[in-house]
Design a protein around this motif. Sequence first.
Motif, PDB file in Angstrom:
ATOM      1  N   CYS A 100     -12.801  31.278  12.651  1.00 37.13           N
ATOM      2  CA  CYS A 100     -11.532  30.638  12.307  1.00 37.13           C
ATOM      3  C   CYS A 100     -10.579  31.681  11.748  1.00 37.13           C
ATOM      4  O   CYS A 100     -10.972  32.808  11.460  1.00 37.13           O
ATOM      5  N   CYS A 102      -8.455  30.555   9.218  1.00 30.07           N
ATOM      6  CA  CYS A 102      -7.904  29.863   8.044  1.00 30.07           C
ATOM      7  C   CYS A 102      -8.634  30.180   6.743  1.00 30.07           C
ATOM      8  O   CYS A 102      -8.208  29.713   5.688  1.00 30.07           O
ATOM      9  N   CYS A 103      -9.717  30.942   6.797  1.00 33.03           N
ATOM     10  CA  CYS A 103     -10.492  31.184   5.571  1.00 33.03           C
ATOM     11  C   CYS A 103     -10.615  32.684   5.306  1.00 33.03           C
ATOM     12  O   CYS A 103     -10.573  33.487   6.230  1.00 33.03           O
ATOM     13  N   GLY A 107     -14.942  30.942   8.987  1.00 32.00           N
ATOM     14  CA  GLY A 107     -15.885  29.898   9.380  1.00 32.00           C
ATOM     15  C   GLY A 107     -15.827  29.729  10.891  1.00 32.00           C
ATOM     16  O   GLY A 107     -15.364  30.633  11.606  1.00 32.00           O
ATOM     17  N   HIS A 113     -13.178  21.906  11.257  1.00 33.61           N
ATOM     18  CA  HIS A 113     -12.937  23.039  10.351  1.00 33.61           C
ATOM     19  C   HIS A 113     -11.457  23.415  10.312  1.00 33.61           C
ATOM     20  O   HIS A 113     -10.874  23.518   9.234  1.00 33.61           O
ATOM     21  N   GLY A 118     -11.483  23.882   6.473  1.00 32.79           N
ATOM     22  CA  GLY A 118     -11.154  25.282   6.173  1.00 32.79           C
ATOM     23  C   GLY A 118     -10.265  25.397   4.936  1.00 32.79           C
ATOM     24  O   GLY A 118      -9.725  24.406   4.441  1.00 32.79           O
ATOM     25  N   ASP A 119     -10.107  26.656   4.439  1.00 29.58           N
ATOM     26  CA  ASP A 119      -9.331  26.864   3.199  1.00 29.58           C
ATOM     27  C   ASP A 119      -7.878  26.394   3.335  1.00 29.58           C
ATOM     28  O   ASP A 119      -7.399  25.590   2.536  1.00 29.58           O
TER      29      ASP A 119
END
Length: 204
Positions: A100, A102-103, A107, A113, A118-119
């Motif tokens: 991903c 976004c983190c 992830g 996610h 995700g963050d």
Amino acid sequence: MLLQWLPESIVPMILQITPPDVYSKQPDRMVWDLDISGSFSISSVYNLVRKVSNISIFSSNIWLTALPAKISFFMMRMSSGRLSVMEVLQRWGVCGPSRCTCCENPGVDSIDHIFCAGDVPRQVWESFQVEIGDFATPSMVKHAVIQWWLRPAKNKWLRLVYQVLPSLICWHLWKARNVAVWEGKVLSAMQVHGFVLSDLCDIL
Ligand SMILES: [Zn+2]
């Protein structure tokens, strides 16, 4: 003349109807019986022939005139797992790194996610909470979306906000994910929040 075109059984019924007064201001015109206005409409025919099924919470909240059609179609694809994220592509035999954007610690590139767990997505959802601790942030995007749709609203405008906000959040998270994957630009949660808010203001 009527017998040339119509079954014999209904001709007497028609003959009992008084013809329109030629001096009346109402024009003599054909009317469509299924609509109160007398005008033909596709929707009245559709309602006549369709089988009515239960109303789906997803359909009734994504197919809104206030939402651009591209967002409604996107939500339909997302809810049925038909977006080209790595997790879905792998099911079709396309293999590649599933990371991903976004983190901090990457992830997986899966629908739940990148839209929810995700963050950045979690921060975006939480940034729209009215009160701190309003909702527990779920790990599945369907749950995050439905929480907003089921929220009781005091008036029709707030109802509209609760209806369109989840779709706008998902739409802008998707755009942010694609900008990160294809252009290498990672957007912050506050930037995504700003895009969602701007679209929400336009709709209202
Ligand atoms: Zn992530």
